[in-house]
Structure formats: structure tokens, C-alpha cells
Motif scaffolding. Structure first.
Motif, PDB file in Angstrom:
ATOM      1  N   UNK A  98      12.706 -29.424  92.516  1.00 43.47           N
ATOM      2  CA  UNK A  98      12.918 -28.022  92.132  1.00 43.47           C
ATOM      3  C   UNK A  98      11.726 -27.504  91.324  1.00 43.47           C
ATOM      4  N   UNK A  99      11.179 -28.350  90.461  1.00 46.16           N
ATOM      5  CA  UNK A  99       9.971 -27.957  89.731  1.00 46.16           C
ATOM      6  C   UNK A  99       8.854 -27.594  90.707  1.00 46.16           C
ATOM      7  N   UNK A 100       8.694 -28.422  91.728  1.00 49.90           N
ATOM      8  CA  UNK A 100       7.636 -28.182  92.714  1.00 49.90           C
ATOM      9  C   UNK A 100       7.859 -26.865  93.451  1.00 49.90           C
ATOM     10  N   UNK A 101       9.119 -26.581  93.808  1.00 51.61           N
ATOM     11  CA  UNK A 101       9.412 -25.326  94.507  1.00 51.61           C
ATOM     12  C   UNK A 101       9.073 -24.131  93.617  1.00 51.61           C
ATOM     13  N   UNK A 102       9.482 -24.187  92.360  1.00 49.06           N
ATOM     14  CA  UNK A 102       9.201 -23.083  91.426  1.00 49.06           C
ATOM     15  C   UNK A 102       7.702 -22.822  91.326  1.00 49.06           C
ATOM     16  N   UNK A 103       6.924 -23.892  91.119  1.00 49.53           N
ATOM     17  CA  UNK A 103       5.475 -23.723  90.956  1.00 49.53           C
ATOM     18  C   UNK A 103       4.817 -23.261  92.243  1.00 49.53           C
ATOM     19  N   UNK A 104       5.269 -23.793  93.373  1.00 45.93           N
ATOM     20  CA  UNK A 104       4.671 -23.408  94.658  1.00 45.93           C
ATOM     21  C   UNK A 104       4.924 -21.937  94.964  1.00 45.93           C
ATOM     22  N   UNK A 105       6.146 -21.470  94.671  1.00 40.11           N
ATOM     23  CA  UNK A 105       6.459 -20.057  94.920  1.00 40.11           C
ATOM     24  C   UNK A 105       5.634 -19.158  94.006  1.00 40.11           C
ATOM     25  N   UNK A 106       5.518 -19.524  92.735  1.00 38.26           N
ATOM     26  CA  UNK A 106       4.715 -18.718  91.798  1.00 38.26           C
ATOM     27  C   UNK A 106       3.251 -18.696  92.197  1.00 38.26           C
TER      28      UNK A 106
ATOM     29  N   UNK B 229      10.664 -30.121 101.188  1.00 35.56           N
ATOM     30  CA  UNK B 229      11.465 -29.131 100.479  1.00 35.56           C
ATOM     31  C   UNK B 229      10.623 -27.923 100.077  1.00 35.56           C
ATOM     32  N   UNK B 230       9.340 -28.161  99.799  1.00 30.04           N
ATOM     33  CA  UNK B 230       8.445 -27.073  99.399  1.00 30.04           C
ATOM     34  C   UNK B 230       7.948 -26.311 100.617  1.00 30.04           C
ATOM     35  N   UNK B 231       7.468 -27.038 101.611  1.00 24.41           N
ATOM     36  CA  UNK B 231       6.877 -26.374 102.785  1.00 24.41           C
ATOM     37  C   UNK B 231       7.909 -25.573 103.572  1.00 24.41           C
ATOM     38  N   UNK B 232       9.199 -25.998 103.510  1.00 25.89           N
ATOM     39  CA  UNK B 232      10.241 -25.291 104.251  1.00 25.89           C
ATOM     40  C   UNK B 232      10.868 -24.149 103.457  1.00 25.89           C
ATOM     41  N   UNK B 233      10.479 -24.013 102.199  1.00 22.46           N
ATOM     42  CA  UNK B 233      11.042 -22.937 101.380  1.00 22.46           C
ATOM     43  C   UNK B 233      10.609 -21.586 101.955  1.00 22.46           C
ATOM     44  N   UNK B 234      11.550 -20.669 102.237  1.00 22.63           N
ATOM     45  CA  UNK B 234      11.183 -19.370 102.833  1.00 22.63           C
ATOM     46  C   UNK B 234      10.168 -18.597 102.004  1.00 22.63           C
TER      47      UNK B 234
ATOM     48  N   UNK C 203      10.879 -13.783  93.920  1.00 26.99           N
ATOM     49  CA  UNK C 203      11.441 -13.683  92.578  1.00 26.99           C
ATOM     50  C   UNK C 203      12.880 -14.190  92.548  1.00 26.99           C
ATOM     51  N   UNK C 204      13.661 -13.834  93.582  1.00 25.81           N
ATOM     52  CA  UNK C 204      15.035 -14.325  93.663  1.00 25.81           C
ATOM     53  C   UNK C 204      15.064 -15.841  93.789  1.00 25.81           C
ATOM     54  N   UNK C 205      14.140 -16.376  94.570  1.00 27.21           N
ATOM     55  CA  UNK C 205      14.078 -17.824  94.771  1.00 27.21           C
ATOM     56  C   UNK C 205      13.771 -18.541  93.460  1.00 27.21           C
TER      57      UNK C 205
ATOM     58  N   UNK D  58      16.220 -21.119  91.467  1.00 31.83           N
ATOM     59  CA  UNK D  58      15.841 -22.510  91.232  1.00 31.83           C
ATOM     60  C   UNK D  58      15.812 -22.826  89.743  1.00 31.83           C
ATOM     61  N   UNK D  59      15.342 -21.881  88.939  1.00 32.24           N
ATOM     62  CA  UNK D  59      15.333 -22.114  87.491  1.00 32.24           C
ATOM     63  C   UNK D  59      16.750 -22.213  86.959  1.00 32.24           C
ATOM     64  N   UNK D  60      17.636 -21.362  87.470  1.00 29.61           N
ATOM     65  CA  UNK D  60      19.033 -21.408  87.044  1.00 29.61           C
ATOM     66  C   UNK D  60      19.655 -22.760  87.381  1.00 29.61           C
ATOM     67  N   UNK D  61      19.404 -23.218  88.589  1.00 32.46           N
ATOM     68  CA  UNK D  61      19.953 -24.523  88.998  1.00 32.46           C
ATOM     69  C   UNK D  61      19.366 -25.651  88.153  1.00 32.46           C
ATOM     70  N   UNK D  62      18.067 -25.553  87.877  1.00 31.53           N
ATOM     71  CA  UNK D  62      17.407 -26.606  87.115  1.00 31.53           C
ATOM     72  C   UNK D  62      17.958 -26.660  85.691  1.00 31.53           C
ATOM     73  N   UNK D  63      18.102 -25.497  85.059  1.00 33.84           N
ATOM     74  CA  UNK D  63      18.643 -25.470  83.701  1.00 33.84           C
ATOM     75  C   UNK D  63      20.092 -25.956  83.686  1.00 33.84           C
TER      76      UNK D  63
END
Length: 644
Positions: free
Chosen positions: A467-475, A536-541, A553-555, A559-564
Motif C-alpha cells: 500500500x505504501x508503494x501504491x501511494x507513492x507511485x500514484x503521487x 499491485x502497483x503497475x495494475x493500479x488504475x 486523489x481518491x485512490x 489507500x491511506x485510510x486503509x493503511x491507517x
């Protein structure tokens, strides 16, 4: 129309000849050296292909080695624009922001008067030089020798001595037929309040001539020989020749030395400049008993892009440096800045050269700090920023200081530099590569060489790292949304040290034009390549569709909500388990259930359907409808078997 004396000199000082000429020529980049103001181009006055037209930007003159055309900015505008002298002056004055003085019918008379005043000043130089060689100047000679200035250095700097008598210079000059009016107008003497004849301005002082850009004597600086004298150093008063705020000691020689590649050093006093020049640093100048002014800064930038302010290593020297910052901030331009070289505690440049030599001075100059470092030091030194209110006050003062910068590009770069320093001061997270807090009993994180392995990550924190990776990749893919999550990103504790480094870099450089290239330059390509490797990162929309910032932004928010939620639940469960081991009551069981439910609610995606689920024996979720259909099918099979 006649112009007041000094107007054209100031106009030439404020005008960059290379900018004026650059509008008409194409510079030869191979032959030109812009840093030294040494520019070459094909001549605009005759047809040619070779770059024989030379502009010396520091001296303000041009010369063509082909057609022998030569002149200054005024003559260049006259020739290329086909205008008269006054029209050329008006064009340049308008560009330099100088109003044309009103017509002065007595301008020629004033020009002649100025010439007479210069002659009087030169006569005074010779008188003081002669007095240094007499018996009265013995103590002064001993002092100069003790400061390391031999007879040759005294001659080079034309150092003199003003005797202690009240009318020594006055009597000598009037005896030569020089009018009393001229002596008084030069500031060499003052009228008596008791009705007696005027008295000398300088008495019992070592005298340093101050010269203008053309090398003409325009004033004096005097160093008192009497330690009880109220003024250790005394400058000439303001005169038609001398404007203290627009003059610099040793300006003409320093301009020539800087044009040859020397570092322009701004010292505090005459002796510092002389010591620097004698030690092999000829591009040294000093303001004249006042704080550095805007006009003096402009003079410095005409001959060097980055003067080095070398001030005494004491509180007064540091205060002087801080005053220079306030003067310089509104005037900064691209390529025009200041650096600061603060001497060791208790030493000035002269002391340092005598005690440690020119090598020590050169090392200090090489380590001179950019102005933004001293600005940050001024705003933070001695401060404690342990509360939001104090941090807000610091931010306010920094914004006010940077807001003085007129150039928007310089202001933007200062903002980025201050933001990096602020980040380093306030960042309380563990440094990259450091240990991150883990609950007791949590397995050690995998080594960097094996962390990418799913086997190594096959523990309870693996999904958090993903989830950390997804957050950083999206940003990183959507840098425009980073400001929305700046505070949350600062507070987020990353389990992967590479993720910590990437997050830090994202926050420091989020305003960069090409964020990914900037991060690769800062971190190297390895961490970013690793970030985008997991499926998980490469397939993230949001990663696959970099154009939709709203979805991104929604993503990130989800992900941050789930992580917290997961981390909060994990900590709550671990604490409850410890309590259960100690007490084992129903309240603890209830806490476990609530924590699990909170985690489940957070992990249900917003776009999931409303299907009701049951938990199977193996812990997996099963659709209730599918479970009922399966039970019905199994019942029919059992019924058939029974009837058979």
C-alpha cells in the motif's frame, strides 16, 4: 543641453554595454566569456563573418579590430540608432531608470569647477604623502611597518599623514594660491565657529586616498593615531566630488583584477582591502564607513556576478552581513547574487592573513556560503520551534523575507531552498535506512538485497508495504495532487526505508517541473524502479492512467485510510492481546471485535457492491447468495442419494 557633472559617469556605471550591444549582434559563444564580461561578435558597423568586434563589459568600452570602431554605450547607440548625443543618453537613461536632469545653464561652469576640485584633492594627496616622510610622520611610519606595509606598499597606495596642527594643510594649500572656497568645498577644512580661519578636517591621522572609477582622488579616509580619539576612522564629508553611498574604496583596481578572473571580495575597511591586495587578492573593495547601499551593490555587480562579502568574525560583522541581506534581496537577478565568508571569531581579513597566510584565506573564500544560508541562519539561530505557533511565526518571517525579492524566478528558487532547510529542521521521522518502530515480536524486516522477494515479504506487514508503494507511485505519477496530501505524507511512517527516502524527496521537490527526473537525480534510478515493479502497483488504475488527477486523489485517500486503519487495528489488537493475557475479561474481547470490524470497514473499497457475506471456516468471505445456492445444491444431491 549640458548635463550635471557626474551624471554620465553614473549612467555608464548603471548600463551594461554587453546588453546594449547584444541587441544588435550575435555573440560568438566559443570566443566569448560572459562570466568575465569579455564578449566577441561580428562587427555591426561593417560586413564581416569573423568575430573581430570586442566588448569589455567591465570597463564599458568596445573596439573592432577590423574597422577600428570604438566607444562606449552612448556612442554605440548613437551609431546604431542614428540619433544624436542627447537622444542616445535619453534612451540609455530610460533603460537604466535614471531621470534626465533639468536643463542647467551653468553645467559647463560646474564641470570646470569639478576639475578644479579634483586638482585640489590631488594637491592634498601630495601634501599628505610628503608629511609621512618627515619627522612628524615617524610614528605613523612605524605603525604602518607594524601592519606589514613597507615603503613600496605605502607608495602603491599613496598613503600619507595629516600632521596634528590645526591649519597644516590649509596653510600649505593657500600658500600655493588655491582659493579658500575650493579647499572648503573639497571638505579638507571646516570653517571656525569662533571667527578664526578654517581648520583642517584631518589631524594626526594616517591618510588613505579614495578614488573614483576613473582613478581621480575624490575623498580621504583617515585613521587616528591617538587611541583616545573619538573616531578611529574618519571619512571626508559629502562633497560635489564624493557621494559616500555610491563610492567604493579601491574600485578601479578591483574592477581590473575582477575582469581578469579574480574573486571580488568586499571587506570592511581600508586596511583589510590593502592587506588582501598585497597578499594576492587584488579584487578587494570596501564601503566607506557605512552599511552597503543599493548603489554600491549595483557597482559590485557591474564587475562581478557573485561578490564575496568577507566580514569580521564577531557579532558586529554578523550584524553587518545581515544588513547586507536586506539590501540585496529586492535587487537579486538571475546570475547576480552574493556569497558570505565570515572570518574566524575575533579575526578580520588582515589578522587572518598575518596569522595564517593567504592559503587560509583562499580556503575560506572557497567555502563562502550562498546568501540563502545566511538568511536561514538569521531567521532560525537561537530559536526553539517546538510548537505549531512558533513554527508558524518562523514561516511568516521567512515568507516576509523572501517576499522582498522582486524577480519571481529568484523568489521561487529561494522558496524551494528554504523549504528544503525547513524540512530538514522539522522532519521528525527516522532517517533513511534507520530503524522504524515495530511492535514487540514483529519479525525483522528483510535485508535490502532480499526485500523485493515475496518470500521475504511473506509476513503480516507485506500488504502495508504494498500500500505504501501504491501511494507513492500514484503521487509520483500525479504530482499535482501532492499538496493535498503533504501533511498526511509527512506523518506517515513507512516500513520500507526506500519508501521513506522517496517520500522525503517527493516533499522536498514536489514543485519541480520534471518530478521523476529530479528524484532520479537525487536518489538514483534504483529506488524508483523498485517502486514500480510490484504488480499491485503497475495494475493500479491511477498509475496506469496518469491523466486523471481526481481518480488519483481518491485512490491515495482510500489507500491511506486503509493503511491507517490496518495499523491502528494491529496495534489495538496487540495491546488487547497483552491485556487478555493479563486479565482475560469480556471488555478485552469486545475491543478485539471492534478493532477487527474497524479494519474490515476501512478495507472495503468505496466502489464495492452491497453483497452480504459470511465468513467461512477458513476465514474467507463467502457471498451469502452463493452459499445458499450451494447449500440447496448439496441438499438436492443428498436427497437423491438417500432415495436411491
Amino acid at each position: 543641453m549640458s548635463l550635471p557633472p557626474g551624471f554620465l559617469d553614473e549612467l555608464r556605471t548603471r548600463t551594461s554595454l554587453s546588453q546594449v550591444v547584444g541587441r544588435k549582434v550575435m555573440w560568438d559563444s566559443r570566443k566569448s566569456n560572459q562570466g568575465k564580461g569579455d564578449m566577441w561578435a561580428p562587427c555591426p558597423f561593417h560586413q564581416e563573418k569573423s568575430a573581430s568586434f570586442h566588448v569589455d563589459d567591465r570597463k564599458g568600452f568596445y573596439y573592432c579590430f577590423g574597422c577600428h570602431a570604438k566607444g562606449d554605450a552612448i556612442s554605440f547607440v548613437k551609431e546604431t540608432e542614428n540619433v544624436g548625443f542627447m537622444e542616445a543618453v535619453e534612451i540609455l537613461a530610460r533603460e537604466a531608470g535614471m531621470p534626465i536632469p533639468a536643463r542647467d545653464p551653468q553645467a559647463q561652469q560646474k564641470a570646470d569647477k569639478r576639475t578644479q576640485l579634483v586638482e585640489v584633492m590631488e594637491a592634498a594627496v601630495q601634501f599628505y604623502r610628503l608629511q609621512l616622510k618627515t619627522g612628524q610622520g615617524g610614528e605613523a611610519r612605524d605603525y604602518l611597518a607594524g601592519r606589514g606595509l613597507d615603503a613600496g606598499a605605502q607608495e602603491r597606495w599613496q598613503i600619507g599623514f595629516a600632521p596634528a596642527g590645526w591649519q597644516s594643510l590649509w596653510d600649505a594649500l593657500t600658500a600655493k594660491g588655491i582659493s579658500e572656497e575650493l579647499i572648503l568645498e573639497c571638505g579638507l577644512a571646516k570653517p571656525s565657529r569662533q571667527g578664526k580661519k578654517p581648520y583642517d578636517t584631518f589631524r594626526n591621522r594616517i591618510m588613505f586616498p579614495i578614488r573614483d572609477a576613473q582613478g581621480r582622488a575624490i575623498a580621504f579616509g583617515g585613521r587616528a593615531m591617538d587611541p583616545e580619539d573619538k573616531a578611529k576612522y574618519l571619512n571626508s564629508p559629502e562633497t560635489p566630488l564624493f557621494d559616500k553611498g555610491r563610492s567604493l574604496f579601491n574600485f578601479a583596481p578591483a574592477r581590473e583584477a575582477a575582469g581578469k578572473g579574480g574573486t571580488l571580495i568586499v571587506a570592511e575597511g581600508y586596511m583589510d582591502v590593502i592587506a588582501l591586495s598585497e597578499a594576492g587578492f587584488p579584487a578587494a573593495i570596501a564601503p566607506l564607513g557605512t552599511a552597503v547601499t543599493e548603489d554600491q551593490l549595483r557597482l559590485m555587480w557591474r564587475i562581478a556576478d557573485e561578490p564575496v562579502i568577507a566580514l569580521d568574525g564577531d557579532t558586529a560583522g554578523l550584524r553587518a552581513a545581515m544588513r547586507v541581506i536586506d539590501v540585496a534581496l529586492p535587487l537579486l537577478e538571475a546570475g547576480k547574487g552574493l556569497r558570505f565568508c565570515l572570518m574566524p571569531e575575533g579575526l578580520d581579513p588582515d589578522d587572518l592573513l598575518k596569522s595564517q597566510g593567504a592559503g587560509a584565506m583562499q580556503k575560506l573564500l572557497a567555502r563562502a556560503q550562498p546568501m540563502v544560508d545566511l538568511l536561514w541562519q538569521r531567521e532560525t539561530e537561537g530559536g526553539t520551534f517546538d510548537s505549531p505557533e512558533r513554527r508558524a511565526a518562523l514561516d511568516k518571517s521567512l515568507r516576509a523575507a523572501i517576499g522582498k525579492i522582486a524577480d519571481p524566478f529568484i523568489r521561487s528558487h529561494y522558496g524551494l531552498a528554504i523549504k528544503e532547510k525547513r524540512w530538514a529542521l522539522f522532519n521528525t521521522r527516522k532517517p533513511a535506512g534507520g530503524r522504524v518502530w515495530q511492535p514487540k515480536g514483529t519479525p525483522e524486516a528483510a535485508a535490502p538485497t532480499t526485500r523485493a522477494s515475496l518470500l521475504a515479504q511473506g509476513n503480516s506487514t507485506m500488504d502495508e508495504i504494498l500500500r505504501e508503494a501504491v501511494i507513492l507511485a500514484v503521487l509520483l505519477t500525479h504530482p499535482a495532487i501532492i499538496p493535498q496530501f503533504e501533511d498526511a505524507l509527512e506523518r506517515l511512517e513507512f516500513l520500507d526505508s526506500d519508501h521513506t527516502r522517496i517520500a522525503d524527496a517527493l516533499l522536498r521537490h514536489m514543485e519541480a517541473e520534471d518530478l521523476r527526473a529530479t528524484l532520479e537525480g537525487s536518489l538514483g534510478p534504483g529506488p524508483l524502479e523498485k517502486l514500480f515493479q510490484p504488480r499491485h502497483v503497475t495494475l493500479c488504475p491511477a498509475v496506469r492512467s496518469p491523466g486523471d488527477d481526481e481518480v488519483a486523489a481518491l485512490c491515495v485517500a482510500e489507500e491511506m485510510s486503509k493503511l491507517h486503519a490496518r495499523r491502528g487495528a494491529r496495534r489495538e489488537i496487540e495491546e488487547a492481546v497483552r491485556d487478555a493475557e493479563a486479565m482475560g475479561d469480556e471488555g478485552t474481547t469486545w475491543r478485539l471485535g471492534q478493532a477487527a470490524e474497524a479494519r474490515n470497514r476501512a478495507e472495503r473499497a468505496q466502489n464495492e457492491d452491497r453483497t452480504e457475506f459470511e465468513i467461512g471456516a477458513n476465514g474467507a468471505r463467502i457471498s451469502r447468495d452463493e452459499r445458499l445456492r450451494l447449500d440447496s445444491l448439496l441438499a438436492q444431491i443428498n436427497k437423491g442419494n438417500t432415495s436411491g
